[in-house]
Enzyme design. Sequence first.
Site, PDB file in Angstrom:
ATOM      1  N   ASP A 148      48.855 -52.279  -1.301  1.00  0.00           N
ATOM      2  CA  ASP A 148      48.703 -52.901  -2.445  1.00  0.00           C
ATOM      3  C   ASP A 148      47.710 -52.284  -3.382  1.00  0.00           C
ATOM      4  O   ASP A 148      46.621 -52.610  -3.240  1.00  0.00           O
ATOM      5  CB  ASP A 148      48.469 -54.180  -2.360  1.00  0.00           C
ATOM      6  CG  ASP A 148      48.390 -55.186  -3.600  1.00  0.00           C
ATOM      7  OD1 ASP A 148      48.815 -54.473  -4.751  1.00  0.00           O
ATOM      8  OD2 ASP A 148      48.415 -56.373  -3.541  1.00  0.00           O
ATOM      9  N   HIS A 160      54.293 -57.199 -10.544  1.00  0.00           N
ATOM     10  CA  HIS A 160      53.631 -56.361  -9.777  1.00  0.00           C
ATOM     11  C   HIS A 160      54.164 -55.758  -8.756  1.00  0.00           C
ATOM     12  O   HIS A 160      55.212 -56.484  -8.054  1.00  0.00           O
ATOM     13  CB  HIS A 160      52.206 -57.158  -9.339  1.00  0.00           C
ATOM     14  CG  HIS A 160      51.421 -56.289  -8.461  1.00  0.00           C
ATOM     15  ND1 HIS A 160      50.670 -55.293  -9.000  1.00  0.00           N
ATOM     16  CD2 HIS A 160      50.833 -56.473  -6.794  1.00  0.00           C
ATOM     17  CE1 HIS A 160      49.921 -54.635  -7.738  1.00  0.00           C
ATOM     18  NE2 HIS A 160      49.956 -55.453  -6.704  1.00  0.00           N
TER      19      HIS A 160
END
Length: 1258
Positions: free
Chosen positions: A508, A491
């Site tokens: 994020d 990620h």
Amino acid sequence: MGTPEWGADAGGGPPSPEGHGGNSPPQRALMPSPRGMRGRGGPRRTSEASDLLETEAPETELYTKENLPPAAEHEIEFIVPHATSFPSGDKVRSPPLMVRNFRFRILCFPSGTSSAGGTAVSAFVEADPPEGLDPRWVFQGVKYQVVLVNWLDYRRSVLKSDTWSFSKDGIDRGWHDMVRTSELSQDTGWLGPRDSLCFRACVCVRQADSVQAGQDYNCRKETGYVGLMNHGATCYMNGLLQSLFHVGEFRRIVYSIECEKEEKEDAPMERAGDTDAEGDISLIQALQNVFYRLQTSEQAVNCKELMKSFGWDTTDAFTQHDAQELNRILCDRLEEQMKGTPMDGSIKRLFEGEMENYIECLDVDYTSKRRETFYDIQLNIKSEKGNDLQTIEESLKEFTADEMLDGDNLYEAEGYGKQRAKKGIRFVQFPPVLNLQLKRFHFDMERMDMVKLNSRFEFPRRLDLSKFAPGAGHYLLHSVVVHSGDVNSGHYYAYIRPNLDERWVKFDDDNVTPCSDFAAVEDNFGGSDPNATNYFDRSPSELKNFQWPSRPRIHNAYILVYIREDCAEDVLRIPDPMQVNSRMVERCNAEVRLQEQRRREKLELQTKIRINLILENDLCSMTGFWDYTSIPTGQSFKMNRDQFVKDLLLHAEELLQVNPAHLALFVLHFRSNPRQVRFEFMPQAKSLRSQIPPVTSPHYDSQDPCITVLCVAARGYAVGPPPLRWQNESAEPEELSRWDEQAIMLVVKYFCIQRRKLVTLGCYYMPQNEALITMVKSNWVMERLQRFLDSQEVAPLPPQLQSVEEDGVKLDSVWECWEEYTEREIQRRSAKKSAKTERLWCGDIIVWQQASPSPPEVAGEESSLQPGQVAPTYPVENVFDLLEHQVNSIEVQVTLVDRKQPLCIDGVVMNGHWGAYRPSTAQEGTREEKPEDIALSKSPAKFATAVTKELQMDLRWTQSHVTGIIAQAFDLKSVTTPASTSSPDNETFLWLFQSPPSNGEEPISTSIHSRSTLKDIQRYAPYVSPAGGKKPLNLHAVEMPFRPGADGLDSNFWAFGVRFFDSAVREVGSAICYVNVATGTVEDLLRAAEPHIEPDWKISGPLRAMEVIDGMATLWRPTDPLRTLNCYGKYNVLYHAVRIEADLDTASMSPEDRLVEVYHCDRSSQQAFGQPLFLPAAPGEKAGSFKTRCKERLGVPENEFKTWRLVRTGQRAGRQHLKDDDALDSESALDSRICLEHVHPNPSYARTSRYNKPLTIK
């Protein structure tokens, strides 16, 4: 390990369901206590036990507290003197310790907490956050461990550990019941000098602090910024876009670009940034839209429009790619689209630096220089020598280090010959915005695979580059793009300082939160952290060399963005989009308004429902058997879901101009047993919400839910479009508003035998106890049929159908009634009986037709074959026959395969080509090219390419009918068919397979009876749905010289498939050999195969035979009986074949040499594939020499072969990658095999994922 208690300051609330509380027994270190000592879970210690403890004191002294190592860097040791003097509920805290940026301390209650009644010592780990953290701070997944040390025998220490996310609301975590206070004494070891307790606690912090955002958290309000939505696996793109967006000058450049083609005013209505609407949009426009929304929107921004401008599809959205790779491609594409515009070259001026490659001779005056530009610098984490690099400065020094050219590597200097020289790279200038990529992903030569390097690599907030380029100056850290995970999955997210102040923001995906300076910088250096572990079970000698176990930080910096200090203010200045490009702002605002409109429409969908109102006239336009998906659209409008059916009736009144008392409404409804979709009466008192079909209904449309409603008017109204006209002035319409359970509505059809046509007459309502023939006697059927007779859609009726008898006796004999029961079943109904007796329900479908000329038991039988006919036809004499014809009609995709086609197993063809086959993209209207098709086309064997045709067949046909149709379609003259009058010369036979013959399955006729039908074949095909008929059936046909199965040959003979291979292990041809297996040997088979060898195959000399199964070979001796071969008894001789090749090695081998089988092995799946090769090996031969001979034998190009590995495998020795200097044979290699490990030529068969799709922006 114990279970954590409630927080200490929470008042010791009730125990949790997992068993928290003072009654749970504490757990100690895993080593047993000294002999004679009781564990703490048992009864209280007796005086005898105390005496025993004293006698064993010398033994326990070895394990005293003094022999424990000092507290580790992440561990606190806390001594509490005079522990017994503390009253119950009194607490004491240790000095704090900082681990990363998590500060914690030990909170203990020497005499227990009030909630535990003071019966046991309690200890907790308490977070002590440093100043400056956001009040909503949280440290996720902290593993913590608390130990109460036993002074006399540390093996008896009570150790408990768990994981907890520490926050302001959950600031401490621990246990109420470490040790009972009644056991505290120096004799038991729980109290030390000065009656002190000894606690130790350690933590393993996985990640730095973050912010715990609640449901009411607003990114724009809290931080001034918004995030980007993740559309599958697009986090890498989101992190990159955020770092580019916050470079104000780059944002100004994007805003400034004037698009060549301005959209029309209504263009935004055709597409919206958050929809999947069709329509092209340029990359620049899409990027402008995203940046403008990031600057102005209050919610996370959608990137689907931008991805569409890249030319990506859904697969790309769910494919993880490299963020730096996307950065390069995106900047290149932007530069291309800005060519010739005023902004041409602006991106280069922002991101482009320059370096110089040089070679300088040491002994003569000669220098070679070449300059090149760069958009980013790739910095090694591990040096070329294998050493870990710790800082940016170390990595840049290695990047610019000199390399000496001397010895055998002298430099060829023009005009001077070979000279000693040094070569290297030096920086000429750095750009204003410097992108540094840390090469975390590294190709490991030992593993021959990509790995991620998580080693520690530090980077400063202020970077001095003056020593690497003249006038470079200082750079300030602006962005840190982080990768969390491994080489296969992970990620991306970004930390950014928008104004280069001390305030960092974490981006994020759609979550944007403030964060600490430590979380943005030090936390992403990488490296590892000591873990919590139980070391109290080790001896003092073991503890002297004890190393704490550690866990790597899988989250670390991947891309660093630095801004030159002297121009940072200009580079980061936020542009005003209205001043930069007002036309762009107008376009973007129009799209924002469109998005709001679409949002309201979506909200409306939740409160309203679409009504599809159809009339009897619409229903009459339907032909054929009932198919609810073919119901006409009719009148479509929306109503509130909470409105009632009576409101819908008023709407129908307005539309049809008919009194609502003369109308009845029926909703399309799903019945589960049997599975039928039929119309059902709608009571006026019910709400529309109750009439919405459930999501499990077959007619439910998740994209556009609707209610399909049939409106039926009283008999006497004209059947046509609205408004409806009353035709019978002398009578009054029936009041359908009085509909009750005794009434029934049927959908009525008529089947014309002569035209094979099924038409819909309309809807007939009647009492349930009324005979079905009534609708014929009342002349209703004839009236409705008249329009079809006038248009000649159906044939004229015979006279007996048109006469009306009062008693109806004659009509019963000339009319037949059927019910469409299910999609695949139609049932006969008695016209004399009532609907109730025949179990007909409202909405059922009945079909009237002329009585069949043949009785039911004869109807539908096949007709005899006519001359020249290869398959029968089936007469249609009633509606039952029509359904049978439609159900059994099927499209069969037949592929004719040449029996000489080379073997293709798991997509591998032994053709001498070993690289991966990349099929070209299929053009519209052409068949998609498969990798195995390319592999077959490169084969040296001569064969006819497979041909595929779609043939219309009937599931009732037998195999002989099917083979006849196939032979006729492909013009196979030598195949005998049912239409053949005599056997042709050189008669051949068609073998049928349900998959390619190279898959190994047996021919169809060997697994089912020869008289079996095509339906039986379909039943054994797992890839055809049970419903059948809709999905094509796939068959593969091969023309063979004998019948399939045991009946094809004489009893003593057997047919062997033989495949010939040349010296490069390429299949060059094949044949079928007939050998007497009663007495035959492999030598007989070789003699029978030799005449089939063609001169251009270059197979000469002695022959040898082998069988290859799953990539492994069995070499047969000439004297071996043929009955022992694995292929004997197998009918698919195309797959179960014998490999024959020239024996080039046996004659030249010395007695000490051995013949080595070398098989191919896929690197990812470790599965053998293809055909092995055999090479002689001398005793002590090195692996490098043997590997070179493998390369020469197979003819593999050097650039392909350099990635191949020679591997020895065995049950005892495992897998061993052989280096060039290793001996091929060894004592441990007696039971081993040798393989060549490399990438499977056809990755789709390699038991791994499809070959990786490259990242592109079209």
